[in-house]
Motif scaffolding. Structure first.
Motif: not given
Length: 242
Positions: A19, A214-215
């Motif tokens: 992350r 999350e991307s």
């Protein structure tokens, strides 16, 4: 087998590494690509590639044809390569060695022998000179063991490669085994030997892949495409100017 708590600790640390070191850097690098100067543009191919993937050579199509290889290939691959050494620190934290020339020590969960391991990131990450350096470190540990009445077999001095499969190993890695008789253990087998869990490597890949949710960068990517397409350089390559 390592404890459930230790396993989760490694998986969570791996996710955080990806992350912070990979995903965020990938986004930063992509946002910079709104200026044609960041590309080595081949004017003979720009319109062709745009038509190939989009069916036209409008400015946005040319911009997308330039961006996709960079964003999906060069950028992320370079970032991963630059930061994979940071990833090995996760293992150093869990199994770090105090022996000079050795990165980690662990009880092999398959043969139950203590392993002295130099960590490498991937199957093509050493050169010719590294082979002799690694062999020299291992020889020093073996000799020190003899001095202290501790016999360390060659098979217990290993090179551990964090990701990949045996068929990916470069000739330099293979020479560590063929010439110096030290095993090179890669990918799934390495993680199995460290953790005792044959599925840990797959769990590790899945954990890192979970960061993908999350991307979602779709809208921001389209903004970069549109900004790049507005440049005079890209407009000049477009069929809308012919």
């Amino acid at each position: 087998m390592i404890s459930h708590e230790k396993k989760q600790e490694i998986l969570e640390a791996s996710k955080e590494w990806f992350r912070e070191k990979i995903a965020k850097g990938h986004i930063r690098n992509t946002l910079k690509l709104t200026d044609p100067k960041h590309f080595n543009i081949n004017p003979f191919l720009a319109a062709y590639l745009a038509n190939f993937i989009e069916g036209n050579s409008h400015p946005t199509s040319i911009a997308r044809a330039l961006l996709l290889p960079r964003v999906l290939g060069t950028s992320i691959t370079t970032s991963f390569g630059n930061h994979i050494q940071d990833f090995t620190n996760i293992l150093l934290d869990a199994f770090g060695s105090t022996t000079a020339g050795i990165d980690i020590e662990f009880e092999d969960q398959i043969d139950h022998q203590r392993k002295y391991c130099q960590l490498k990131s991937g199957p093509n990450t050493i050169n010719k000179d590294d082979v002799e350096t690694i062999a020299g470190h291992f020889r020093g540990v073996i000799n020190l063991g003899r001095t202290n009445n501790l016999r360390i077999p060659h098979d217990d001095m290993i090179v551990g490669v964090v990701y990949g499969v045996p068929s990916d190993l470069s000739s330099h890695y293979k020479r560590i085994t063929s010439q110096y008789h030290h095993p090179v253990i890669i990918g799934q087998e390495l993680w199995h030997r460290i953790t005792g869990d044959p599925g840990f490597y797959d769990d590790l890949i899945e954990a890192i892949a979970s960061v993908a949710v999350e991307s979602d960068f779709k809208q921001e990517f389209e903004d970069v495409v549109n900004q790049l397409a507005q440049s005079e350089v890209i407009k000049a390559l477009s069929d809308t100017n012919t």
